[in-house]
Write an enzyme that holds these catalytic residues in place. Structure first.
Site, PDB file in Angstrom:
ATOM      1  NE  ARG B 282      -1.812   2.014   3.305  1.00  0.00           N
ATOM      2  CZ  ARG B 282      -1.656   2.009   4.637  1.00  0.00           C
ATOM      3  NH1 ARG B 282      -2.298   1.135   5.382  1.00  0.00           N
ATOM      4  NH2 ARG B 282      -0.843   2.861   5.228  1.00  0.00           N
ATOM      5  CG  HIS B 286      -6.169   3.135   6.030  1.00  0.00           C
ATOM      6  ND1 HIS B 286      -6.440   1.883   5.533  1.00  0.00           N
ATOM      7  CD2 HIS B 286      -7.337   3.614   6.504  1.00  0.00           C
ATOM      8  CE1 HIS B 286      -7.725   1.612   5.722  1.00  0.00           C
ATOM      9  NE2 HIS B 286      -8.296   2.648   6.307  1.00  0.00           N
ATOM     10  CE1 TYR B 295       1.240   2.834   8.414  1.00  0.00           C
ATOM     11  CE2 TYR B 295       0.133   4.531   9.702  1.00  0.00           C
ATOM     12  CZ  TYR B 295       0.241   3.786   8.547  1.00  0.00           C
ATOM     13  OH  TYR B 295      -0.646   4.002   7.525  1.00  0.00           O
TER      14      TYR B 295
HETATM   15  C1  LIG Z   1     -15.282  -4.722  11.222  1.00  0.00           C
HETATM   16  C2  LIG Z   1     -14.361  -3.570  11.026  1.00  0.00           C
HETATM   17  N1  LIG Z   1     -13.406  -3.321  11.952  1.00  0.00           N
HETATM   18  C3  LIG Z   1     -12.593  -2.257  11.815  1.00  0.00           C
HETATM   19  C4  LIG Z   1     -12.705  -1.416  10.757  1.00  0.00           C
HETATM   20  C5  LIG Z   1     -11.807  -0.185  10.635  1.00  0.00           C
HETATM   21  N2  LIG Z   1     -10.850  -0.357   9.532  1.00  0.00           N
HETATM   22  C6  LIG Z   1     -11.110   0.130   8.310  1.00  0.00           C
HETATM   23  S1  LIG Z   1      -9.935  -0.290   7.216  1.00  0.00           S
HETATM   24  C7  LIG Z   1      -9.028  -1.131   8.357  1.00  0.00           C
HETATM   25  C8  LIG Z   1      -7.782  -1.843   7.939  1.00  0.00           C
HETATM   26  C9  LIG Z   1      -8.012  -2.854   6.856  1.00  0.00           C
HETATM   27  O1  LIG Z   1      -6.820  -3.410   6.408  1.00  0.00           O
HETATM   28  P1  LIG Z   1      -6.748  -4.439   5.209  1.00  0.00           P
HETATM   29  O2  LIG Z   1      -7.886  -5.397   5.297  1.00  0.00           O
HETATM   30  O3  LIG Z   1      -5.400  -5.012   5.174  1.00  0.00           O
HETATM   31  O4  LIG Z   1      -7.042  -3.562   3.904  1.00  0.00           O
HETATM   32  P2  LIG Z   1      -6.165  -2.368   3.291  1.00  0.00           P
HETATM   33  O5  LIG Z   1      -6.628  -1.112   3.969  1.00  0.00           O
HETATM   34  O6  LIG Z   1      -4.748  -2.662   3.563  1.00  0.00           O
HETATM   35  O7  LIG Z   1      -6.491  -2.319   1.847  1.00  0.00           O
HETATM   36  C10 LIG Z   1      -9.660  -1.048   9.611  1.00  0.00           C
HETATM   37  C11 LIG Z   1      -9.136  -1.619  10.846  1.00  0.00           C
HETATM   38  C12 LIG Z   1     -13.717  -1.719   9.815  1.00  0.00           C
HETATM   39  N3  LIG Z   1     -13.913  -0.959   8.722  1.00  0.00           N
HETATM   40  N4  LIG Z   1     -14.515  -2.793   9.974  1.00  0.00           N
END
Ligand SMILES: Cc1ncc(C[n+]2csc(CCOP(=O)(O)OP(=O)(O)O)c2C)c(N)n1
Ligand SMILES: [Mg+2]
Lengths: 325, 394
Positions: B282, B286, B295
């Site tokens: 990525r 985020h 981080y």
């Molecule tokens: C059930 C839930 N818990 C927490 C979140 C908050 N949240 C949004 S994105 C994220 C990280 C997701 O990481 P990943 O699945 O690796 O996807 P990336 O952002 O790297 O594409 C979090 C913790 C959420 N959207 N849904």
């Protein structure tokens, strides 16, 4: 005393609790090194080490199951759910496990040391999934306490009380106040009692009841009403469960009128429970029907957020309707 | 697949045998080297000039879109944005290997797949400005796209929820006898959710023609993948659930295309799920709410910038003589203008009229919602200035 915003007050409470008791541990998604997406857990890992403040994998059911087990072992877990909207994967753990742990074992086992912290509420352009106020779901579970602060001072005192209370507590933080609400907070250790409402302002014509960020809204509406000669008593419920029926009822006995405001949808919101109890206990004192100013019975919308919210104008109109009933 | 139910077939051992981590070595499919030259031994998928150009243009398009919208968020024109920089190959090349009738269920960083399907700049912008032309009626935050016409299921923020839903959708496609699969995108962080495990296991047991496409981009917000799982990535879990599994270099268009094409064939032919783990990074924050300097190091980011999937694929196309540099620059300039024009138009369009607030909660609004709307409208009429977006619209 120090001037803090609500995030700093939460952070300060966590530092106080972790310094006071080495069994206290803080964890959740992104809470470790980074200090949480809102930075409520900033520097805790640096101060207390990775063993006591850490990132978890991204699984709310895991976080609460883990925390429940950890609490039953005698540790004092403070688990963060990143947004209240994301607490539902953990609903089974909370409803069927955390809340019933003591009862089902005849008091042999308990996870009463557990505190779950979670930001909730709207007004931040968060749409369906960064805005909800799910307190009523949790108020429906015997065995859980539910606590919501309205400012930094309450946040620190109520959070410390929640951490030390020997029952699992869901501590819901009104996120639109995280940086917006600033106030004086004692630097030393103090607790505010759970189960107690706070009379923010006394008045004689109507009692206005809210919690979290909506307290500010009823205060604003009250100021408008006062300008028209209506005297409002303002109460912050603070503890959703167990709730302070005594303070609320003695206020209603005095004013004869009650308005309850919450962001969550109207139907089966916690105002419904309060309304039922108050009419039962104060029937002969009531001069008008108890009034609820709440979110609509729709999912929390984005483009129509302003229209959806039970704002000060809706509250002001409802105050006038109730007083002129 | 092994016969899973037959205890009698289990081999015996007479010493305690601890199976340790890392016993299964799952290689990563790579066709193009970071400099864009194909590995000599690699089998190249059948990608002609026309398809290659469409993939390149889509990747360049989403990169421009991302740049523009991150800027628009900084200017306060939209409330939120989430870029996919560095992951374009994973989503664009996988979408390219599908058929239009295949359902896409995405997480939120898959604008590449949506753009490949033909979602227009106008549609992107209408969504991000939550205006009244928006297909989801402006009800969700920016980037929560959805298009029935393009078989792209509306995005939901709660992570992992689309994974078991994809199993169910694919099962329905199978039962209806359709020549279609469902692809389900998710991050390596979301794969920690219970829904991932439930969804994969159900797809395996119920033989659902679904492609589970994990974008393993190293981070879930601030949490590095080392703190997300201890096993061998997400691919090793597919094996545990009895799901055919491919690990692929997510920054390599040709590898992603080849893997997804094969996954689709397998899913249809055997009516079963396939898991793809795309190893990527990525490069973006985020989201616009995030600042990665808290981080991770710039150094780390720079190392991955060298593996830029767009640069890599373009270099390969150049080696084939398929890129006219001048034409490509014109394309980029025109696209930039087109995106900006769509943005300016969309931000002028009003939001949905207030009546829409109670639509779609149910198939038709029940009495209590109608009553709440009536009360709300009276209130808005009383204070038109306080609700400028919905007042005075008849
Ligand atoms: C059930 C839930 N818990 C927490 C979140 C908050 N949240 C949004 S994105 C994220 C990280 C997701 O990481 P990943 O699945 O690796 O996807 P990336 O952002 O790297 O594409 C979090 C913790 C959420 N959207 N849904
Ligand atoms: Mg990720």
């Amino acid at each position: 005393m120090a001037t803090m915003n609500m995030l700093q007050a939460v952070n300060n409470a966590l530092i106080t609790a972790m310094s006071d008791d080495e069994k206290v541990m803080v964890f959740g998604e992104d809470v470790g090194h980074f200090g949480g997406v809102f930075r409520a857990t900033s520097n805790l890992q640096q101060k207390f080490g990775k063993g006591r403040c850490f990132n978890t994998p991204l699984t709310e059911q895991g976080i609460i199951g883990f925390a429940t087990g950890l609490a039953s072992q005698g540790s004092v877990p403070i688990a963060e759910i990143q947004f209240a909207d994301y607490i539902f994967p953990a609903f089974d753990q909370i409803v069927n496990e955390t809340a019933k742990f003591r009862y089902r074992s005849g008091g042999q086992f308990s996870c009463g040391t557990l505190t779950i912290r979670t930001p909730y509420g709207g007004g931040i352009a968060g749409g369906h999934y960064h805005s909800q106020s799910p307190e009523a779901f949790f108020a429906h579970i015997p065995g859980m306490k539910v606590v919501i602060p309205r400012n930094p001072y309450q946040a620190k005192g109520l959070l410390l009380a929640s951490i030390r209370d020997d029952n699992p507590v869901l501590f819901m933080e009104p996120k639109r106040l995280y940086r917006a609400s600033v106030g004086e907070v004692p630097e030393d250790d103090y607790q505010l009692p759970l189960g107690k409402a706070d009379v923010v302002k006394t008045g004689s014509d109507i009692s206005l009841l809210a919690w979290g960020a909506q307290v500010e809204i009823i205060e604003k509406a009250a100021a408008m009403a006062e300008a028209e000669g209506i005297s409002c008593e303002i109460i912050d419920l603070q503890s959703i469960l167990p709730w302070d029926v005594e303070t609320v009822c003695s206020s209603v006995e005095k004013t004869g009128r009650l308005l309850i405001n919450h962001e969550a949808p109207l139907t089966a919101g916690f105002a419904s429970e309060i309304t039922a109890s108050v009419q039962e206990k104060c029937f002969l004192h009531l001069e008008s029907p108890i009034c609820r100013v709440c979110g609509l019975d729709t999912p929390y919308p984005l483009a129509h957020e302003k229209e959806y919210m039970p704002d000060h104008l809706k509250t002001f109109e409802a105050i006038k309707r109730t007083v002129n009933f | 697949m092994k016969d899973r139910n037959h205890l009698a077939n289990i081999g015996l051992t007479h010493h305690v045998k601890v199976i340790e981590n890392g016993l299964i070595d799952i290689p990563m499919l790579q066709v193009l080297q970071p400099d864009g030259t194909a590995h000599k031994q690699a089998e190249l998928p059948d990608v002609n000039e026309q398809l290659a150009s469409k993939i390149l243009h889509t990747m360049q398009y989403v990169r421009l879109l991302d740049e523009r919208m991150v800027a628009a968020q900084r200017q306060g024109r939209i409330s939120f944005y989430l870029a996919c920089t560095g992951e374009e190959a994973s989503t664009v090349a996988s979408a390219a290997a599908l058929e239009p009738q295949d359902m896409i269920m995405s997480q939120y960083r898959e604008q590449g797949a949506l753009a490949y399907r033909g979602f227009s700049s106008k549609e992107f912008m209408d969504q991000m400005f939550s205006n009244q032309n928006e297909l989801n009626k402006g009800r969700q935050m920016p980037i929560h796209y959805g298009s029935k016409a393009l078989n792209f299921m509306t995005i939901s923020s709660p992570l992992g929820t689309q994974i078991p839903q994809a199993s169910g959708y694919a099962y329905g496609q199978k039962m209806a006898g359709l020549d279609a699969v469902t692809i389900c995108y998710f991050g390596e962080g979301a794969a920690s959710e219970g829904d991932f495990h439930a969804g994969l296991n159900m797809a395996a047991v119920l033989n659902c023609p679904a492609i589970f496409f994990c974008r393993n981009n190293g981070y879930a917000i601030s949490t590095p993948s080392e703190e997300q799982f201890a096993g061998d990535g997400i691919a090793s879990r597919g094996i545990g659930y009895g799901v055919r599994t491919i690990r692929v270099d997510g920054n390599d268009v040709l590898a992603v295309y080849a893997a997804t094409q094969q996954a689709r064939e397998i899913a249809l032919k055997h009516q079963c799920p396939v898991l793809i783990e795309a190893m990527t990074y990525r490069l973006a924050a985020h989201s616009t709410s995030d600042d990665p300097t808290g981080y991770r190091s710039k150094d780390e980011e720079e190392r991955w910038r060298l593996k830029d999937p767009v640069v890599r694929f373009k270099a390969w196309m150049q080696s084939k003589g398929w890129v006219d540099e001048k034409l490509n620059l014109t394309f980029i300039e025109e696209t930039r203008q087109e995106v900006l024009k769509a943005l300016k138009l969309a931000e002028q369009v009003p939001i949905c009229p207030i009546e829409q607030i109670i639509e779609d909660v149910y198939d038709t609004p029940p009495w209590h919602l109608k009553a709440q709307l009536a009360e709300l409208k009276t209130h808005i009429d009383m204070y038109p200035d306080a609700y400028p977006k919905t007042s005075g619209r008849g």
